[in-house]
Each structure stands twice: as structure tokens, then as C-alpha cells.
Design a protein around this motif. Structure first.
Motif, short mmCIF file in Angstrom:
data_model
loop_
_atom_site.label_atom_id
_atom_site.label_comp_id
_atom_site.label_asym_id
_atom_site.label_seq_id
_atom_site.Cartn_x
_atom_site.Cartn_y
_atom_site.Cartn_z
N SER A 29 0.92 -1.20 -0.01
CA SER A 29 0.06 0.07 -0.09
C SER A 29 0.73 1.20 -0.10
O SER A 29 2.13 1.20 0.15
CB SER A 29 -0.71 0.10 1.31
N THR A 31 1.49 3.19 2.41
CA THR A 31 2.19 3.32 3.54
C THR A 31 3.07 2.30 3.71
O THR A 31 3.85 2.19 4.78
CB THR A 31 1.14 3.58 4.73
N ARG A 32 2.96 1.03 2.94
CA ARG A 32 3.72 -0.21 3.45
C ARG A 32 4.57 -0.45 1.92
O ARG A 32 3.91 -0.49 1.06
CB ARG A 32 2.81 -1.20 3.65
N HIS A 33 5.99 -0.67 2.31
CA HIS A 33 6.66 -0.94 1.14
C HIS A 33 6.86 -2.49 0.68
O HIS A 33 7.15 -2.57 -0.24
CB HIS A 33 8.13 -0.46 1.68
#
Length: 64
Positions: A29, A31-33
Motif C-alpha cells: 500500500s 504506507t507499506r513498502h
């Protein structure tokens, strides 16, 4: 839970239950890598009578 309860639960699950694993993948997402993975153990019981299912539920501390 006493030894007899453990034996009864093991026999009940062996006869009327199944064990499986569910795998989930959470996509990246903003915000998430990285993608994340989760594996969840599942015990399923099938029974016409509710009484043994309630007993298993109580032996498992109410599902907690």
C-alpha cells in the motif's frame, strides 16, 4: 482439563474435525513498502448435535 477430556477432544476432532492452514497475502500500500503474508491455523468441527461442540468450546476456554 483432565487427561480424559484431552483424550475425548482428540478423538472427537480426529473423527469429526479437520485441520488446515489459511494463507493470506496483504498487498503493498502507499504506507507499506513490502507485501506481507500470514498463515492462520484452522480447526473445523462438524456435528449435528450442539452438545459436543459446546463441550469443545468450553475445553478451549471459550475460544480464547
Amino acid at each position: 482439563m483432565n487427561e480424559t477430556d484431552y483424550a475425548w477432544a482428540a478423538g472427537f476432532i480426529d473423527g469429526d474435525g479437520s485441520f488446515s492452514l489459511r494463507a493470506y497475502k496483504f498487498e503493498r500500500s502507499p504506507t507499506r513498502h513490502k507485501s506481507r503474508h500470514m498463515i492462520q491455523p484452522v480447526i473445523q468441527l462438524t456435528q449435528i448435535s450442539l452438545e459436543p461442540l459446546e463441550k469443545i468450546y468450553k475445553l478451549a476456554n471459550g475460544g480464547t
